[in-house]
Motif scaffolding. Structure first.
Motif, mmCIF file in Angstrom:
data_model
loop_
_atom_site.group_PDB
_atom_site.id
_atom_site.type_symbol
_atom_site.label_atom_id
_atom_site.label_comp_id
_atom_site.label_asym_id
_atom_site.label_seq_id
_atom_site.Cartn_x
_atom_site.Cartn_y
_atom_site.Cartn_z
ATOM 1 N N GLU A 1 0.833 -1.199 0.000
ATOM 2 C CA GLU A 1 0.000 0.000 0.000
ATOM 3 C C GLU A 1 0.875 1.259 0.000
ATOM 4 N N GLN B 1 -2.228 -14.905 -0.049
ATOM 5 C CA GLN B 1 -3.635 -14.632 0.255
ATOM 6 C C GLN B 1 -3.847 -13.157 0.611
ATOM 7 N N LYS B 2 -2.893 -12.599 1.363
ATOM 8 C CA LYS B 2 -3.002 -11.206 1.771
ATOM 9 C C LYS B 2 -2.912 -10.262 0.572
ATOM 10 N N CYS B 3 -2.155 -10.661 -0.441
ATOM 11 C CA CYS B 3 -1.938 -9.790 -1.591
ATOM 12 C C CYS B 3 -3.030 -9.915 -2.655
ATOM 13 N N SER C 1 -6.072 -9.151 -2.402
ATOM 14 C CA SER C 1 -6.907 -7.950 -2.355
ATOM 15 C C SER C 1 -6.282 -6.804 -3.162
ATOM 16 N N GLU D 1 -7.077 -7.087 -6.846
ATOM 17 C CA GLU D 1 -8.414 -6.605 -7.184
ATOM 18 C C GLU D 1 -8.476 -5.081 -7.157
ATOM 19 N N LYS D 2 -7.678 -4.472 -6.298
ATOM 20 C CA LYS D 2 -7.710 -3.025 -6.108
ATOM 21 C C LYS D 2 -6.905 -2.281 -7.168
#
Length: 207
Positions: A1, A29-31, A33, A36-37
């Motif tokens: 981020e 798994q954390k990445c 998102s 998608e962003k």
């Protein structure tokens, strides 16, 4: 981020490629998102740990930009240094900008990897050692890809086309390594084969 926030301040078209090298800490798994962003975020998931060399090569080969920056996940460099490195790269007509650290003591410990790489670097590749090529934080000219240069077969790169950029870096604790004797001899055999091939070609040409 933080990386995407950093690039909001500049008008650069960029992409971020994250290679998950078989990690077991749920990084992939954390990445998901972020994928998608951000449309310019690309995630590559390797099913097992192949090591830094393979992971970096895969990210490099899947990149599309004119300047390719490799950055390790240990976060020893400030993210701001990525933009500084890019701006420095733009001002110079080179193939590689290799980042070196100011007053930095890398506590890797005395292990097989450091001993073997010391031997290989100083005996076989003193010019590349002097050019400080052996760092993980670099900017590559994408024309290397067009010329089919393997960045880990660094002897394909003219050491005169490698320059350094100096930044601050944090010390890191002694760490384990997967580098072993089989990897060492694999690399050594490859180097010897290259040398023999060049000698044979030389004698064929002059004979």
């Amino acid at each position: 981020e933080e990386l995407f926030d950093l690039f909001k301040s500049v008008t650069l078209k960029f992409e971020v490629i994250l290679v998950n090298d078989g990690g077991s800490d749920k990084s992939y798994q954390k990445c998901l998102s972020f994928k998608e962003k951000y449309s310019n975020f690309h995630l590559i998931d390797l099913k097992k740990n192949y090591g830094q060399k393979i992971a970096t090569s895969i990210g490099y080969e899947n990149s599309k930009g004119r300047c390719i920056i490799t950055y390790d996940d240990d976060m020893q460099y400030n993210l701001n240094d990525i933009l500084k490195l890019y701006n420095f790269y733009k001002r110079n007509d080179v193939d590689v900008v290799s980042v070196v650290s100011k007053d930095y003591n890398d506590s890797v410990g005395l292990n097989f990897r450091t001993l073997s790489m010391f031997f290989l670097d100083y005996i076989f590749f003193p010019k590349y050692r002097k050019a400080k090529y052996f760092t993980s934080f670099k900017a590559y000219n994408s024309t290397l890809k067009l010329r089919k240069v393997n960045i880990f077969h660094f002897w394909q790169i003219d050491p005169k086309r490698i320059i350094n950029f100096s930044v601050e870096k944090k010390n890191r604790p002694i760490r384990k390594t997967n580098y072993n004797i089989s990897e060492y001899f694999r690399l050594l055999n490859h180097i010897i084969a290259k040398v023999i091939f060049k000698i044979v070609v030389f004698f064929i040409i002059i004979s």
